[in-house]
Design a protein around this motif. Structure first.
Motif, short mmCIF file in Angstrom:
data_model
loop_
_atom_site.label_atom_id
_atom_site.label_comp_id
_atom_site.label_asym_id
_atom_site.label_seq_id
_atom_site.Cartn_x
_atom_site.Cartn_y
_atom_site.Cartn_z
N SER A 57 20.89 -5.23 41.02
CA SER A 57 20.70 -4.48 39.77
C SER A 57 21.97 -4.44 38.94
N ARG A 58 23.13 -4.42 39.61
CA ARG A 58 24.39 -4.32 38.88
C ARG A 58 24.64 -5.56 38.01
N LEU A 59 24.11 -6.72 38.41
CA LEU A 59 24.27 -7.91 37.58
C LEU A 59 23.45 -7.78 36.30
N ILE A 60 22.27 -7.21 36.40
CA ILE A 60 21.45 -7.00 35.19
C ILE A 60 22.09 -5.93 34.31
N GLN A 61 22.80 -4.98 34.92
CA GLN A 61 23.55 -4.01 34.11
C GLN A 61 24.57 -4.72 33.24
N LEU A 62 25.07 -5.87 33.71
CA LEU A 62 26.03 -6.63 32.91
C LEU A 62 25.40 -7.15 31.62
N SER A 63 24.08 -7.27 31.60
CA SER A 63 23.43 -7.71 30.36
C SER A 63 23.62 -6.67 29.27
N LEU A 64 23.69 -5.39 29.67
CA LEU A 64 23.96 -4.33 28.69
C LEU A 64 25.40 -4.43 28.21
N THR A 65 26.31 -4.78 29.13
CA THR A 65 27.69 -5.03 28.73
C THR A 65 27.77 -6.20 27.77
N ALA A 66 27.00 -7.27 28.06
CA ALA A 66 26.98 -8.43 27.17
C ALA A 66 26.49 -8.05 25.79
N VAL A 67 25.49 -7.19 25.73
CA VAL A 67 24.96 -6.73 24.45
C VAL A 67 26.05 -5.99 23.67
N THR A 68 26.78 -5.11 24.34
CA THR A 68 27.82 -4.35 23.65
C THR A 68 28.97 -5.24 23.19
N VAL A 69 29.32 -6.24 24.01
CA VAL A 69 30.33 -7.22 23.58
C VAL A 69 29.82 -7.97 22.36
N GLY A 70 28.54 -8.34 22.38
CA GLY A 70 27.94 -8.99 21.23
C GLY A 70 27.96 -8.11 19.99
N PHE A 71 27.71 -6.83 20.17
CA PHE A 71 27.80 -5.89 19.06
C PHE A 71 29.19 -5.96 18.42
N ALA A 72 30.23 -5.93 19.25
CA ALA A 72 31.60 -5.95 18.74
C ALA A 72 31.90 -7.25 18.01
N ILE A 73 31.54 -8.38 18.60
CA ILE A 73 31.82 -9.68 17.98
C ILE A 73 31.07 -9.83 16.66
N GLY A 74 29.79 -9.47 16.67
CA GLY A 74 28.97 -9.62 15.47
C GLY A 74 29.51 -8.83 14.30
N GLN A 75 29.94 -7.59 14.56
CA GLN A 75 30.44 -6.75 13.48
C GLN A 75 31.82 -7.18 13.01
N LEU A 76 32.64 -7.65 13.94
CA LEU A 76 33.99 -8.12 13.59
C LEU A 76 33.91 -9.30 12.61
N ILE A 77 32.95 -10.19 12.83
CA ILE A 77 32.82 -11.38 12.01
C ILE A 77 32.12 -11.09 10.68
N ILE A 78 31.01 -10.36 10.76
CA ILE A 78 30.15 -10.25 9.58
C ILE A 78 30.69 -9.28 8.54
N GLY A 79 31.46 -8.27 8.93
CA GLY A 79 31.96 -7.30 7.96
C GLY A 79 32.73 -7.95 6.84
N PRO A 80 33.85 -8.63 7.13
CA PRO A 80 34.61 -9.29 6.07
C PRO A 80 33.81 -10.39 5.36
N LEU A 81 32.98 -11.13 6.11
CA LEU A 81 32.21 -12.20 5.48
C LEU A 81 31.22 -11.67 4.45
N SER A 82 30.63 -10.51 4.74
CA SER A 82 29.69 -9.94 3.77
C SER A 82 30.41 -9.42 2.53
N ASP A 83 31.71 -9.04 2.68
CA ASP A 83 32.50 -8.65 1.52
C ASP A 83 32.87 -9.86 0.67
N ALA A 84 32.88 -11.03 1.29
CA ALA A 84 33.25 -12.26 0.58
C ALA A 84 32.04 -13.01 0.02
N TYR A 85 30.93 -13.01 0.75
CA TYR A 85 29.78 -13.83 0.36
C TYR A 85 28.56 -13.02 -0.07
N GLY A 86 28.67 -11.71 -0.10
CA GLY A 86 27.55 -10.89 -0.49
C GLY A 86 26.74 -10.42 0.70
#
Length: 412
Positions: A57-86
Motif C-alpha cells: 500500500s505504501r507504494l501506491i501512497q507514493l502516487s499521491l506524492t507524485a501528484v503533489t510533485v506534479g502540482f508543484a511542477i505544473g504551477q511553477l511552469i505555467i504561472g509565468p508562461l500564462s503572464d507571457a502568452y495569455g
C-alpha cells in the motif's frame, strides 16, 4: 454573447454580462476542481489499486506524492508562461493534457507507470487551476475578487464531496479504472467548454516578455513582498496538515475502523461538505472582520484539531475522529478565499506568476512532508494529530512574524 471566444479580449469583470459571468463561474470552477478531482475520488481505491498491481500500500501512497510533485511542477511552469502568452491558449493545452494522461492511467501496465501518469495528471490539473485563478484576478480585485472566488468554489468545492462518493461506488462495482474513465470524460468536456466560452482576459500590452529574464522578473517582484511570502508559508503549512489527513485517513478508516469503500466515501464526503461550507462562510466574514486576523483564528483552531485527535486517540472511536477531521476541513475551507485575495491583491501585473508560486510553494511543502506521512501510524489518531497540530502551529508563526497582520490593509 458573441462566439466564438477565440481572438477576443475582455478587460475587467465589469464588462461581463450576466450570462458570461455564469459561464466563467462554471468553467473556472470546473478548472479549479481539477486538483481535488485528481486526488479525492481515488483515495477509496488505494487498497484495491495496490492489490491490482501486487504491491504494498505504501507504494501506491507514493502516487499521491507524485501528484503533489506534479502540482508543484505544473504551477511553477505555467504561472509565468500564462503572464507571457495569455490565459486562453495555455488553459486549452493543459486541459487536453489532463484528459489524455487520465485515460492513459487506465492502461498502466505497472505501478511505476501508474505513478508517472499520476504525476502528469497533477501537473496539468495544477496548471489549469493557476490559470483559472489568474483569470479571476485579471477581472477582479479585493472583495469583488473574493466574491468571484466564492462563486467558483461553489463548483470547485463540490469535487471533494462528489468525488469520493462516485469514486468509491465506481471502484466497488466496476473496478478502480472506472473513475479514471469518468475523469477523462470530464477533461474532454471541460476542454470543449473552455474552447467555446473562455475569452482571453490578459491583453497583449499587459503581458510580460517571454524571455527568461522577463519570466523571472515576476518571481522577483512577488518574493520581495513580505505579506505575500508570509501567506505562502501559512498556506504551505496548512495544506501539509490537510495532506497528513489525506494520506492516513483511507487506511485509518478502512483498516482500523473497518469501514467499507462506500462507507469511507460517505464519511469523506461528509467532511468535504464542511469544507465547501467553510469556503462560503470564510468569503463572507471579511465583510465584518479583517481577513488577516481571521486567518490567525483559523490557525489556532487547526492546532486545537491536532490536540483533540491526540487526546481522543485512546478511545478508538470513529465518530471522535470524524468530528475533528470535519472541523479540520471546515477550517481549511474558511481560509481559501482570504489567502488567495490578499496574496494577489498587489500583484495584478503578475497574477499568473503570483498564483503559480503560491501553488508551487503549497505542493513543495506537501512533497517534502510526504516523506514523513508514511511514518504516521494509522492504528489510531495520535500520529496524525501531532502532525496536524505542529503544522498549524508553524502556520500561525508564519502569519505573525512574516506576514505581520497589523501591516495588512482591510480589503475593500
Amino acid at each position: 454573447m458573441n462566439y466564438p471566444a477565440k481572438n477576443r479580449i475582455i478587460r475587467g469583470g465589469q464588462h461581463l454580462s450576466k450570462k458570461q459571468t455564469i459561464a466563467y463561474v462554471l468553467i473556472l470552477g470546473a478548472a479549479m476542481a481539477m486538483i481535488p478531482f485528481t486526488i479525492d475520488p481515488f483515495l477509496p481505491s488505494f487498497p484495491a489499486i495496490a492489490t491490482y498491481f501486487g504491491v504494498e500500500s505504501r507504494l501506491i501512497q507514493l502516487s499521491l506524492t507524485a501528484v503533489t510533485v506534479g502540482f508543484a511542477i505544473g504551477q511553477l511552469i505555467i504561472g509565468p508562461l500564462s503572464d507571457a502568452y495569455g490565459r486562453r491558449r495555455p488553459l486549452l493545452v493543459v486541459t487536453a493534457l489532463f484528459a489524455i494522461s487520465t485515460l492513459a492511467v487506465v492502461f498502466s501496465p505497472t505501478a511505476e507507470i501508474f505513478i508517472l501518469l499520476r504525476l502528469i495528471m497533477g501537473m496539468s490539473a495544477a496548471a489549469a487551476t493557476v490559470i483559472a485563478q489568474a483569470v479571476i484576478r485579471d477581472l477582479f480585485s479585493g472583495m469583488a475578487q473574493m466574491k468571484m472566488l466564492a462563486r467558483t468554489y461553489l463548483i470547485q468545492g463540490a469535487a471533494p464531496i462528489v468525488g469520493p462518493l462516485v469514486g468509491s461506488a465506481s471502484s466497488e462495482f466496476a473496478g478502480w479504472q472506472a473513475m479514471f474513465w469518468i475523469m477523462a470524460v470530464f477533461g474532454v468536456l471541460l476542454l470543449l467548454g473552455n474552447h467555446r466560452y473562455l475569452i482571453e482576459t490578459l491583453p497583449i500590452e499587459r503581458r510580460r516578455a517571454s524571455t527568461p529574464r522577463g519570466l523571472l522578473r515576476g518571481y522577483r517582484i512577488v518574493l520581495r513582498d513580505r505579506i505575500y511570502v508570509g501567506l505562502v508559508l501559512f498556506s504551505g503549512f496548512q495544506l501539509s496538515a490537510l495532506f497528513a489527513y489525506l494520506n492516513t485517513v483511507p487506511f485509518l478508516y478502512q483498516e482500523t475502523f473497518g469501514l467499507s469503500e462506500s462507507q469511507f466515501g460517505l464519511a469523506f464526503a461528509m467532511s468535504a461538505t464542511l469544507s465547501w461550507l467553510g469556503v462560503q462562510i470564510g468569503a463572507r466574514l471579511p465583510k465584518v472582520f479583517p481577513a488577516q486576523w481571521l486567518l490567525l483564528i483559523y490557525a489556532f483552531i487547526g492546532v486545537g484539531v491536532g490536540a483533540g485527535l491526540v487526546i481522543t486517540s485512546s478511545m478508538g472511536e470513529f465518530w471522535f475522529a470524524q468530528a475533528f477531521f470535519g472541523l479540520l476541513l471546515f477550517n481549511f475551507g474558511s481560509t481559501l478565499t482570504s489567502i488567495q485575495t490578499i496574496a494577489l491583491l498587489n500583484h495584478g501585473e503578475e497574477a499568473g506568476t503570483a498564483a503559480g508560486l503560491l501553488g508551487v510553494s503549497n505542493f513543495t511543502f506537501t512533497s517534502i512532508f510526504s516523506l514523513l506521512y508514511g511514518l504516521i501510524i494509522t492504528t489510531n489518531t495520535t500520529g496524525v494529530g501531532f502532525a496536524i497540530g505542529a503544522l498549524y502551529f508553524f502556520a500561525f508563526m508564519s502569519l505573525v512574524f512574516v506576514a505581520q497582520p497589523r501591516k495588512i490593509s482591510k480589503l475593500e
